[in-house]
Scaffold this motif. Structure first.
Motif, mmCIF file in Angstrom:
data_model
loop_
_atom_site.group_PDB
_atom_site.id
_atom_site.type_symbol
_atom_site.label_atom_id
_atom_site.label_comp_id
_atom_site.label_asym_id
_atom_site.label_seq_id
_atom_site.Cartn_x
_atom_site.Cartn_y
_atom_site.Cartn_z
ATOM 1 N N GLU A 184 0.825 -1.213 0.000
ATOM 2 C CA GLU A 184 0.000 0.000 0.000
ATOM 3 C C GLU A 184 0.851 1.252 0.000
ATOM 4 O O GLU A 184 2.014 1.226 0.422
ATOM 5 N N LEU A 187 1.314 6.590 3.826
ATOM 6 C CA LEU A 187 0.472 7.715 4.231
ATOM 7 C C LEU A 187 1.292 8.618 5.136
ATOM 8 O O LEU A 187 2.052 8.137 5.986
ATOM 9 N N GLU A 191 -0.329 9.493 13.675
ATOM 10 C CA GLU A 191 -1.135 8.300 13.970
ATOM 11 C C GLU A 191 -1.975 8.504 15.228
ATOM 12 O O GLU A 191 -1.584 9.223 16.140
HETATM 13 P P1 AMP Z 1 0.008 -1.801 10.862
HETATM 14 O O1 AMP Z 1 0.252 -3.038 11.679
HETATM 15 O O2 AMP Z 1 -0.592 -2.068 9.531
HETATM 16 O O3 AMP Z 1 -0.679 -0.710 11.627
HETATM 17 O O4 AMP Z 1 1.480 -1.173 10.627
HETATM 18 C C1 AMP Z 1 2.373 -0.931 11.697
HETATM 19 C C2 AMP Z 1 2.909 0.477 11.628
HETATM 20 O O5 AMP Z 1 3.512 0.718 10.352
HETATM 21 C C3 AMP Z 1 1.827 1.543 11.732
HETATM 22 O O6 AMP Z 1 1.536 1.835 13.079
HETATM 23 C C4 AMP Z 1 2.474 2.700 11.025
HETATM 24 O O7 AMP Z 1 3.410 3.363 11.869
HETATM 25 C C5 AMP Z 1 3.235 2.036 9.921
HETATM 26 N N1 AMP Z 1 2.440 1.982 8.679
HETATM 27 C C6 AMP Z 1 1.687 0.948 8.241
HETATM 28 N N2 AMP Z 1 1.098 1.238 7.075
HETATM 29 C C7 AMP Z 1 1.486 2.485 6.737
HETATM 30 C C8 AMP Z 1 1.217 3.359 5.633
HETATM 31 N N3 AMP Z 1 0.444 2.984 4.634
HETATM 32 N N4 AMP Z 1 1.792 4.574 5.651
HETATM 33 C C9 AMP Z 1 2.595 4.974 6.669
HETATM 34 N N5 AMP Z 1 2.877 4.209 7.740
HETATM 35 C C10 AMP Z 1 2.336 2.964 7.785
#
Ligand code: AMP
Ligand code: GLY
Length: 424
Positions: A184, A187, A191
């Protein structure tokens, strides 16, 4: 009531601590628990076979089982308990796919117009690499299944992203959790965590919270389970709260109901607040940890009726839920080296001194009792949590608690809440 709590981290210590305050509760058991939980609940040995655990729960006449972590939820512990006539809080196996499969979550978001990053799912490495080469912008590469918080790899350059695809899809670094990979767009923003209780139809939002995922100050270092948290999170304004409820939470709950998977339990939405508004990073099917350590102390009402209302589908009748106005902060004290390799078995001193500080609670994560001593037994060791009139005071109090506690090579971030303090 007799209650069984499943899990062993700071989240579960906080759950046990909050449940123990309920006049409805007569006894709490926890499996496997930790040294802090052992001070308020009876620990029972870990049983990997949920049917065996259910037999035990039946023999002890357990009235309510509260499941803390995602792994047993995704494996269907709630289904197993319900089939045996036991009451268990948390989503069933089908509903827990919201966390257990990132591709499932993305499909639900697409179907219900829930804002999230542009993405595609791949099972074939060549196709994934072609996609990365075509888009040429920074991405995040994510193992589809559960990977103990390690399955999300930033790919800020095409080379980095291709390497991540190889790690997950080809080398199978996370086993079957990496049979599919979600790629993906990155972004940009701040957060925030958005937590609600839901009975599958109705929902009750918690106060806002925010954690710090990176291991070192200034959000540098490595991704961890969370190095600290605070509540409220000023980034969630009342307008954003309404937007998230309307555009994310309700469509998610209704979308799950429509496909025959009512989601009952804690829905925790990880959000990125971008210039284009909030977008969903991930769903979790349980309380965040350390977020639970700041959310539950702010809940003034009894937790037990809220959890049973989620099981019974009567959450709409819980209309008088009260919150403390106080803000809460939690600083995680971790083993030196975490999230990489670290030593355990270090003697922890000063716990009583910290606990005596007014408004301070020390929640245990990776601790165990060795003889008469409490020693370290994990990466995240303690969550030093404080309530105070405002966030600044709560953060100061937490650090005051931290300074009372000692163990060899203890590591903690010195800047918990810095973004919030800058906003206030
Ligand atoms: P998730 O387990 O999908 O929340 O990913 C773990 C961490 O990775 C998140 O808390 C974000 O800090 C970072 N992260 C995940 N997806 C993105 C994204 N699309 N853009 C920026 N940071 C991301
Ligand atoms: N603190 C992040 C999580 O519990 O997933």
């Amino acid at each position: 009531m007799k209650i069984l709590v499943i899990g062993q981290g700071g989240r579960e210590h906080t759950l046990v601590w909050k449940l123990a305050q309920s006049p409805l509760v007569e006894k709490i058991y926890c499996t496997p628990g930790n040294a802090g939980i052992a001070q308020i609940a009876t620990l029972i040995p870990c049983k990997d076979d949920y049917n065996e655990l259910a037999d035990w729960a039946i023999s002890k006449k357990i009235d309510l089982t509260v499941v803390g972590p995602e792994v047993p939820l995704a494996a269907g512990i709630v289904d197993d308990f319900h089939q045996r006539g036991l009451r268990a809080f948390g989503p069933d196996k089908k509903a827990a796919r919201l966390e257990g499969s990132k591709d499932f979550a993305k499909q639900l978001m697409a179907k219900n117009d829930i804002p999230t990053a542009v993405h595609q799912t791949f099972s074939d490495a060549d196709a994934a690499i072609t996609y990365i080469q075509d888009i040429r912008s920074p991405v995040f590469v994510k193992a589809d299944g559960l990977a103990a918080g390690k399955g999300v790899i930033p790919g800020r350059t095409p080379d980095e992203a291709i390497k991540a695809v190889q790690t997950i899809l080809v080398d199978k670094a996370f086993g079957a959790a990496g049979n599919n990979v979600v790629i993906e767009e990155e972004l940009i923003g701040e957060e925030a965590s958005f937590t609600v209780l839901t009975d599958g139809k109705n929902c009750l939002p918690f106060v806002s919270s925010q954690d710090h995922k990176m291991s070192h100050d200034g959000d540098t270092g490595k991704n961890t389970g969370g190095m600290g948290a605070y509540s409220p999170a000023p980034v969630i304004t009342p307008e954003l709260h309404d937007f998230v409820m309307k555009q994310v939470v309700h469509p998610t709950i209704n979308g799950m109901l429509e496909i025959g998977c009512p989601f009952k339990g804690v829905l925790y939405v990880g959000l990125m607040i971008t210039d284009d508004g909030p977008k969903v990073l991930e769903y979790n099917c349980r309380f965040g940890d350390p977020e639970a350590q700041v959310l539950l102390p702010r809940l003034k009402s009894d937790l037990v009726p809220l959890l049973t209302a989620c099981i019974d589908g009567t959450l709409d009748q819980q209309t008088d839920v009260e919150w403390h106005d106080d803000a809460a902060a939690c600083v995680i004290m971790a083993s030196g080296g975490y999230p990489d390799t670290y030593q355990t078995g270090k003697n922890i001193t000063g716990l009583e001194n910290a606990a005596e500080l007014e408004g301070v609670n020390v929640f245990h994560a990776g601790t165990e009792l060795k003889g008469d001593n409490i020693v370290t037994a994990g990466g995240r060791v303690l969550g030093v949590t404080a309530l105070a009139n405002d966030l600044k005071a709560a953060i100061e109090k937490s650090y005051h608690g931290v300074s009372a506690i000692h163990f060899d090579k203890a590591h903690w971030r010195k800047d918990i809440g810095y973004r919030a303090l800058a906003r206030i």
